[in-house]
Design a protein around this motif. Structure first.
Motif, short mmCIF file in Angstrom:
data_model
loop_
_atom_site.label_atom_id
_atom_site.label_comp_id
_atom_site.label_asym_id
_atom_site.label_seq_id
_atom_site.Cartn_x
_atom_site.Cartn_y
_atom_site.Cartn_z
N PHE A 124 3.18 3.86 4.03
CA PHE A 124 4.20 2.95 3.52
C PHE A 124 5.27 2.68 4.58
CE2 PHE A 124 2.00 3.32 -0.23
CZ PHE A 124 2.59 2.61 -1.27
N ALA A 125 5.71 1.45 4.65
CA ALA A 125 6.71 1.02 5.63
C ALA A 125 8.11 1.19 5.06
CB ALA A 125 6.47 -0.44 6.03
N THR A 126 8.39 2.34 4.49
CA THR A 126 9.69 2.63 3.88
C THR A 126 10.05 4.06 4.24
OG1 THR A 126 8.73 3.45 1.81
CG2 THR A 126 9.17 1.09 1.94
N ALA A 127 11.19 4.51 3.72
CA ALA A 127 11.59 5.89 3.98
C ALA A 127 10.59 6.88 3.39
CB ALA A 127 12.98 6.16 3.40
N VAL A 128 9.90 6.49 2.31
CA VAL A 128 8.87 7.34 1.73
C VAL A 128 7.55 7.04 2.45
CG1 VAL A 128 7.80 8.13 -0.41
CG2 VAL A 128 10.09 7.19 -0.46
N TYR A 129 7.48 7.42 3.71
CA TYR A 129 6.31 7.11 4.52
C TYR A 129 5.17 8.09 4.28
CZ TYR A 129 8.43 10.75 7.36
OH TYR A 129 8.99 11.95 7.77
#
Length: 372
Positions: A124-129
């Motif tokens: 995922f391209a977010t902080a929750v990678y």
């Protein structure tokens, strides 16, 4: 989700600081009527105190970890009070969270597969990678959608839109290659259909699972999407079980060095370092010993009991979300006591809602509004 530092700042500004001014003594007494709340606070306090007997204890490090106690406590308090007293607002935020998970999945898949070959394990391209955390959060959002938001949608177009969103979330879970969240999601969906006595949908769901199982057996691409090599979980767990057995009554404390090394089988294999137990139950036992593990199990049992009461009223969603979290925590995760992280969504969220339901049931909904 923003970066870790930005997320902490958002929490300070929007939750922690206002709560310190808005929460009153009557609110805390209302929360204390819930056995789930009391069990949660006992567990979190024990884990916080456990830092004192860590081998690497320093006051500065302990204070850095101890601040997570008011973080989680205030989060649970605000969550419980909001869900009990402002159900309409809580519903809006829940819908926003589910839609955020859908949009993050679409965005991440588009960005990732623009550069990675299909069907590589989605990151995922977010902080929750982390793929496991992302899959677990998607599973939580999917269950909330299917068993709470979808049944409450009166318009046909909204139901169609929610079904499409459910497909995105389920696809995101599968593409991460995270096996436990995928299996736990499917188990909880089936259980939810049973609890709601939706036998036709259960039959359709069973046929769909059979077809997917056939694809996994016969299709290389589908098999690669959810198939991975050895994750060394059993070797990791064995190492931590030995450490718990060496300090069963107090554990090693919250400040312990939780890394471990595993050497794969093979003549030229090099050891691999793992940063945490990949099992919340073992991690809790490592930090606080068997008493902490017992506290976690008691709290979970009390919360499941309250969730079952909701399921008996035709509202199984929070029972399912909590059960899903407890299953996923068997193969991933570590600390229950931490600054804002994914576990706040997939584990502490259902705990907070069930605390509110239990407190309102014991003191009555009027008490919840009167102490506002």
């Amino acid at each position: 989700m923003p970066s870790s530092k930005a997320l902490n700042n958002v929490y300070y500004a929007l939750v922690l600081a206002p709560a310190l001014f808005l929460l009153r003594g009557a609110d805390w007494r209302w929360l204390a009527a819930s056995p789930v709340w009391r069990a949660a606070m006992t567990l979190l306090c024990w884990l916080t105190v456990s830092g004192f007997w860590s081998a690497d204890f320093t006051l500065r490090d302990w204070l850095g970890e101890a601040k997570s106690l008011p973080y989680v406590a205030v989060y649970l308090a605000v969550l419980a009070c909001a869900s009990a007293r402002r159900p309409g607002t809580f519903e809006k935020w829940l819908r926003a969270a589910v839609l955020a998970a859908v949009l993050a999945t679409v965005y991440s898949a588009a960005m990732f597969y623009a550069h990675a070959p299909w069907p590589a394990r989605l990151q995922f391209a977010t902080a929750v990678y982390n793929a496991n955390e992302a899959a677990t959060m998607n599973g939580t959002a999917l269950l909330a959608l299917l068993f709470h938001l979808l049944p409450a949608s009166p318009e046909r177009w909204r139901r169609v839109a929610w079904v499409a969103c459910a497909g995105v979330l389920l696809g995101g879970i599968a593409l991460t290659g995270s096996r436990t969240p995928l299996v736990a999601t499917l188990v909880c969906i089936g259980l939810g259909l049973v609890l709601r006595r939706q036998w036709r949908l259960l039959a359709v769901f069973g046929v769909g699972m059979a077809l997917i199982g056939g694809l996994l057996v016969d299709g290389d691409a589908a098999r690669q999407a959810v198939g991975r090599g050895d994750s060394y979980r059993f070797a990791i767990w064995q190492n931590y079980a030995v450490r718990i057995a060496e300090a069963p009554w107090l554990g090693e404390g919250l400040l312990t060095d939780e890394t471990t090394r595993v050497t794969p089988a093979g003549p030229a294999a090099e050891s691999i370092t793992f940063l945490h137990p990949h099992n919340v139950y073992l991690a809790t036992g490592l930090y606080g010993g068997l008493p902490a593990l017992a506290m976690l199990l008691v709290m979970s049992a009390l919360a499941l009991r309250q969730g079952w009461r909701g399921a008996a009223r035709g509202e199984p969603v929070w029972l399912l979300v909590l059960l899903f979290a407890l299953l996923c925590m068997l193969t991933d995760g570590d600390r229950l006591l931490n600054a804002p992280r994914a576990i706040w969504f997939y584990f502490w969220l259902p705990i907070g809602v069930l605390i509110a339901q239990e407190a309102a049931a014991r003191l009555g909904p009027a008490t919840a509004h009167r102490t506002e």
